[in-house]
Scaffold this motif. Sequence first.
Motif, PDB file in Angstrom:
ATOM      1  N   ARG A 263       0.813  -1.144   0.122  1.00 54.26           N
ATOM      2  CA  ARG A 263       0.001   0.136  -0.005  1.00 54.26           C
ATOM      3  C   ARG A 263       0.772   1.509   0.116  1.00 54.26           C
ATOM      4  O   ARG A 263       0.353   2.285  -0.371  1.00 54.26           O
ATOM      5  CB  ARG A 263      -0.902  -0.048   1.187  1.00 54.26           C
ATOM      6  CG  ARG A 263      -2.064  -1.144   1.235  1.00 54.26           C
ATOM      7  CD  ARG A 263      -2.650  -1.298   2.610  1.00 54.26           C
ATOM      8  NE  ARG A 263      -1.682  -1.763   3.429  1.00 54.26           N
ATOM      9  CZ  ARG A 263      -2.037  -2.075   4.816  1.00 54.26           C
ATOM     10  NH1 ARG A 263      -3.416  -1.736   5.362  1.00 54.26           N
ATOM     11  NH2 ARG A 263      -1.398  -2.751   5.625  1.00 54.26           N
ATOM     12  N   ASP A 264       2.070   1.084   0.425  1.00 57.29           N
ATOM     13  CA  ASP A 264       3.072   2.391   0.442  1.00 57.29           C
ATOM     14  C   ASP A 264       3.691   2.636  -1.154  1.00 57.29           C
ATOM     15  O   ASP A 264       4.476   3.410  -1.060  1.00 57.29           O
ATOM     16  CB  ASP A 264       3.953   2.134   1.504  1.00 57.29           C
ATOM     17  CG  ASP A 264       3.186   2.205   2.842  1.00 57.29           C
ATOM     18  OD1 ASP A 264       2.214   2.760   3.052  1.00 57.29           O
ATOM     19  OD2 ASP A 264       3.681   1.481   3.792  1.00 57.29           O
ATOM     20  N   LEU A 265       3.660   1.577  -2.031  1.00 52.53           N
ATOM     21  CA  LEU A 265       4.450   1.716  -3.101  1.00 52.53           C
ATOM     22  C   LEU A 265       4.344   2.758  -3.721  1.00 52.53           C
ATOM     23  O   LEU A 265       5.148   3.488  -4.463  1.00 52.53           O
ATOM     24  CB  LEU A 265       4.266   0.364  -3.944  1.00 52.53           C
ATOM     25  CG  LEU A 265       4.821  -0.967  -3.394  1.00 52.53           C
ATOM     26  CD1 LEU A 265       4.510  -2.034  -4.396  1.00 52.53           C
ATOM     27  CD2 LEU A 265       6.301  -0.794  -3.012  1.00 52.53           C
ATOM     28  N   LEU A 266       2.951   3.051  -3.897  1.00 56.63           N
ATOM     29  CA  LEU A 266       2.696   4.492  -4.890  1.00 56.63           C
ATOM     30  C   LEU A 266       3.291   5.437  -4.191  1.00 56.63           C
ATOM     31  O   LEU A 266       3.772   6.585  -4.887  1.00 56.63           O
ATOM     32  CB  LEU A 266       1.104   4.475  -4.760  1.00 56.63           C
ATOM     33  CG  LEU A 266       0.526   5.843  -5.793  1.00 56.63           C
ATOM     34  CD1 LEU A 266       1.086   5.615  -7.061  1.00 56.63           C
ATOM     35  CD2 LEU A 266      -1.013   5.695  -5.646  1.00 56.63           C
ATOM     36  N   ARG A 267       3.151   5.754  -2.899  1.00 59.74           N
ATOM     37  CA  ARG A 267       3.841   6.757  -2.132  1.00 59.74           C
ATOM     38  C   ARG A 267       5.201   7.023  -2.425  1.00 59.74           C
ATOM     39  O   ARG A 267       5.989   8.202  -2.583  1.00 59.74           O
ATOM     40  CB  ARG A 267       3.371   6.966  -0.601  1.00 59.74           C
ATOM     41  CG  ARG A 267       4.301   7.832   0.287  1.00 59.74           C
ATOM     42  CD  ARG A 267       3.756   7.728   1.779  1.00 59.74           C
ATOM     43  NE  ARG A 267       4.364   8.389   2.403  1.00 59.74           N
ATOM     44  CZ  ARG A 267       4.195   8.701   3.793  1.00 59.74           C
ATOM     45  NH1 ARG A 267       3.060   8.373   4.117  1.00 59.74           N
ATOM     46  NH2 ARG A 267       5.088   9.458   4.350  1.00 59.74           N
ATOM     47  N   ASP A 574      12.828   9.994   4.980  1.00 59.65           N
ATOM     48  CA  ASP A 574      12.167   9.350   6.140  1.00 59.65           C
ATOM     49  C   ASP A 574      11.414   8.065   5.817  1.00 59.65           C
ATOM     50  O   ASP A 574      11.699   7.075   6.317  1.00 59.65           O
ATOM     51  CB  ASP A 574      11.307  10.105   6.852  1.00 59.65           C
ATOM     52  CG  ASP A 574      11.754  11.187   7.518  1.00 59.65           C
ATOM     53  OD1 ASP A 574      12.873  11.362   7.814  1.00 59.65           O
ATOM     54  OD2 ASP A 574      11.029  12.490   8.055  1.00 59.65           O
ATOM     55  N   ASP A 575      10.927   8.280   4.506  1.00 52.89           N
ATOM     56  CA  ASP A 575      10.231   6.883   3.801  1.00 52.89           C
ATOM     57  C   ASP A 575      11.270   5.799   3.674  1.00 52.89           C
ATOM     58  O   ASP A 575      10.953   4.656   3.876  1.00 52.89           O
ATOM     59  CB  ASP A 575       9.332   7.289   2.976  1.00 52.89           C
ATOM     60  CG  ASP A 575       8.205   8.052   3.228  1.00 52.89           C
ATOM     61  OD1 ASP A 575       8.145   8.067   4.406  1.00 52.89           O
ATOM     62  OD2 ASP A 575       7.625   8.558   2.235  1.00 52.89           O
ATOM     63  N   HIS A 576      12.222   6.211   2.985  1.00 50.94           N
ATOM     64  CA  HIS A 576      13.268   5.418   2.782  1.00 50.94           C
ATOM     65  C   HIS A 576      13.933   4.796   4.021  1.00 50.94           C
ATOM     66  O   HIS A 576      14.424   3.587   3.935  1.00 50.94           O
ATOM     67  CB  HIS A 576      14.511   6.005   1.905  1.00 50.94           C
ATOM     68  CG  HIS A 576      15.578   5.108   1.512  1.00 50.94           C
ATOM     69  ND1 HIS A 576      16.698   5.602   1.028  1.00 50.94           N
ATOM     70  CD2 HIS A 576      15.561   3.902   1.246  1.00 50.94           C
ATOM     71  CE1 HIS A 576      17.567   4.528   0.557  1.00 50.94           C
ATOM     72  NE2 HIS A 576      16.891   3.451   0.834  1.00 50.94           N
ATOM     73  N   THR A 577      14.221   5.353   5.102  1.00 54.37           N
ATOM     74  CA  THR A 577      14.713   5.034   6.185  1.00 54.37           C
ATOM     75  C   THR A 577      13.648   4.081   6.914  1.00 54.37           C
ATOM     76  O   THR A 577      13.996   2.971   7.479  1.00 54.37           O
ATOM     77  CB  THR A 577      15.043   6.077   7.325  1.00 54.37           C
ATOM     78  OG1 THR A 577      15.956   7.181   6.859  1.00 54.37           O
ATOM     79  CG2 THR A 577      15.766   5.421   8.419  1.00 54.37           C
ATOM     80  N   ALA A 578      12.434   4.259   6.874  1.00 49.60           N
ATOM     81  CA  ALA A 578      11.555   3.390   7.346  1.00 49.60           C
ATOM     82  C   ALA A 578      11.480   2.042   6.565  1.00 49.60           C
ATOM     83  O   ALA A 578      11.350   0.967   7.312  1.00 49.60           O
ATOM     84  CB  ALA A 578       9.999   4.257   7.198  1.00 49.60           C
ATOM     85  N   VAL A 579      11.553   2.120   5.394  1.00 52.33           N
ATOM     86  CA  VAL A 579      11.600   0.906   4.597  1.00 52.33           C
ATOM     87  C   VAL A 579      12.816   0.037   4.619  1.00 52.33           C
ATOM     88  O   VAL A 579      13.049  -0.992   4.210  1.00 52.33           O
ATOM     89  CB  VAL A 579      10.920   1.049   3.060  1.00 52.33           C
ATOM     90  CG1 VAL A 579       9.850   1.528   3.013  1.00 52.33           C
ATOM     91  CG2 VAL A 579      11.938   1.703   2.413  1.00 52.33           C
ATOM     92  N   SER A 580      14.007   0.575   5.167  1.00 52.18           N
ATOM     93  CA  SER A 580      15.424   0.082   5.341  1.00 52.18           C
ATOM     94  C   SER A 580      15.400  -0.831   6.445  1.00 52.18           C
ATOM     95  O   SER A 580      16.485  -1.312   6.731  1.00 52.18           O
ATOM     96  CB  SER A 580      16.354   1.340   5.190  1.00 52.18           C
ATOM     97  OG  SER A 580      16.377   1.772   3.939  1.00 52.18           O
ATOM     98  N   ALA A 638       4.422  13.098  12.101  1.00 49.68           N
ATOM     99  CA  ALA A 638       2.983  12.987  11.462  1.00 49.68           C
ATOM    100  C   ALA A 638       2.837  12.414  10.093  1.00 49.68           C
ATOM    101  O   ALA A 638       2.023  11.555   9.775  1.00 49.68           O
ATOM    102  CB  ALA A 638       2.232  14.211  11.451  1.00 49.68           C
ATOM    103  N   ASP A 639       3.857  12.940   9.297  1.00 51.51           N
ATOM    104  CA  ASP A 639       3.893  12.325   7.892  1.00 51.51           C
ATOM    105  C   ASP A 639       4.286  10.861   7.866  1.00 51.51           C
ATOM    106  O   ASP A 639       3.824   9.844   7.126  1.00 51.51           O
ATOM    107  CB  ASP A 639       4.847  13.200   7.038  1.00 51.51           C
ATOM    108  CG  ASP A 639       4.399  14.658   6.772  1.00 51.51           C
ATOM    109  OD1 ASP A 639       3.394  14.800   6.978  1.00 51.51           O
ATOM    110  OD2 ASP A 639       5.433  15.337   6.555  1.00 51.51           O
TER     111      ASP A 639
END
Length: 706
Positions: A263-267, A574-580, A638-639
């Motif tokens: 569900r996060d791939l598009l983002r 931040d998104d890259h760090t989260a998926v890492s 929040a993001d």
Amino acid sequence: MDRSRHRLVRVAALASAIAIAIAIAPSAYAAARRSLVLEVTVAGRPADWRAEALARTLTADLADDQLGPRAAPACRGPCGDDALRAAGVALIVRATLAEAQPALGYELRALWPGAPPPVRGAIALGGFDRTMLAGVLRDRLHRLARATSDDTAAPEDRGAGDTGLPSPGDIARVLGLALAVLAAPIGLGSLRARRLVARAAALRTLIGTAGIAALATGLSLLAPANGHGVLLAAGGLAWAALAAVTLPVVFPPLPGLGRADYRDLLRLLAGWVGLVVRRAVAVAVIYAPAALGLVLAGDAILAAGDAVQLALVLPLGLLVVRQAVRLAIAVAAERLDARLADPEVDAATAAAWQAAVRGYLAGYLRRNGLPIDDERLDRLIIVPAAGDAVRIYGGGATHTRLAISRRMLELGLAPYGRPHDYAAPRVSTLHWTQWNAGLVMATEPGAVIATREQRQPRETTTEGDPSETAREHLGEPPTLIGIIEPQALDPRRSYRPHDDPAWLDWESGEEYDGTDASDRDFLFGILAHAIAAIERHADRFATVGLALQHAGRVARVAAPLGRLLERAGDAIADDHTAVSGARHHLVQYLGWEAWQREDLLTKRAYAPELEAMSRRLIALTEPARPGRDAARARKRLADLADLAGLVQGARAPRAPWRRLALAAAVAAGLGAVLLAVVDAVRYHAIYTQRQTTQETTEKPAHGKDQ
């Protein structure tokens, strides 16, 4: 061993590519199209109709990827070789059709400097058709077109025109210009710092430039027959090198994307596309002026043809500009070291912090099942900073720096064995195994309680306490009043408060991984964020933003631009760090930046505890502490909470695109209903008209009965 093997493989691959390029240079040059002019006469009469027809036929039949027939230049009579050469003609075919017998005599002459001698012959036309005649001439013209010089001529007779290699003097001039461009950032930085800066980067650049210049000079002195082909092959290598070093910056990799929720791939992909657009604009801002200057300079840099200018000079110039930017980043990184580093931390302490943070990072990567890149860890320098902000800068021609406040390092790392480890003087030298023999409080009313004077520690003696209050092991109640432990039992004079090494050295069921049980998890979020930035090459862009914020006298004007570049330059961080693999650790770091509460930090926690703390931080509604950094951290948190796969049990993400899709569906439905209504109204009018027409047609004519 692995790094050495990888470097040997890279060097071998580069050497093989150069050897192959030089080997295939003749064939590469053979693909160049030669201009061709045909002159046909019949028994010495050029105006004969047969000559004109044969010239048109051969002009159409000889055209291919290597031969380009063209019209002859305007000359008074037959054109000579000098006139044809001045008009840019490479090959001339002079054919004579005999009248007595069906034969075609020809002379094929190459007009470029150093060309081989002309080829003469005759073709009997009996039994030859149009295709066969063109095939014979084409084969001989191809062999002549592939030749670049006369191998039988003396060296002093060979031409040195546009197809030759540049002379050593030209190479020296180009080398001096390149060194001047590369030395500009180092020179300016050294003048401001009053010392030589970026020494390692400058030395590596000088060695690489000298190696390329030596190779070019060697090829120029060897003077191979296919000099133009060598230049084109070198240009191909230069363009390939430019693409190899530029494309990873424009199209940064996203390691860890396979661990993202679907569900996060598009983002993630949308953020990556936006990052690619910004990177492309930044690269164009750097390369476009340099390319324009190289094109306008032209022969002032290197006197060569347009093909060589485009194939070789342009990519080499862009590579020089790129290296100059890398050197400027290295100079700015050293200047930022002096501004951000804690002045109270000496070199030995900084090295100790480096080793401690590296062990912590390697241990956390191992505990989370993530790969460990030793070479990347070696190129990451931890800078104990004086402020509270975390900054990343450097990269490229120098090591990447991660500036972390010393307070944050001391908070994240347990003291034992770390630079902030300390030893306090022992109040009593009693060994920890004897702590159970403590002061016994009164258990009966009226019992004697130790006085304050009796509770004071005594000095340690070698033989114990000789006083009358000395403890007897048998027959006395267990008490420490007046007891002085013999020095032979525990000779240590200091200890670490609140812990004991013998208890923390080993944990049952776990392997030692370089971490401590009291290490906090938020520090791994900072380090994983930095590693992800290095993988995306974001450290170089961050250096530009920090350099503008610390620009000295013009900082008031440049600081807002620097902050803007720092925020907008890498929105997917931040998104890259989260998926890492560091999503929960990053959440705790952002929570610390927003509130700075130690109760919101976990110590080497397992996944359920990390998820529970992430849910607590995401749901926290307490206002952030005052300050720009705290407000930004609260917004980032929040993001980050909108990631669908962040924590199990967190609130469902409210993606704005879902609302847009619902609004679009509703609008489409209303539009369809409106179109149906309009169509019904229009059809009603048509239906009424048809009914009226039908009734009129069915009435009897002139009132007569049927």
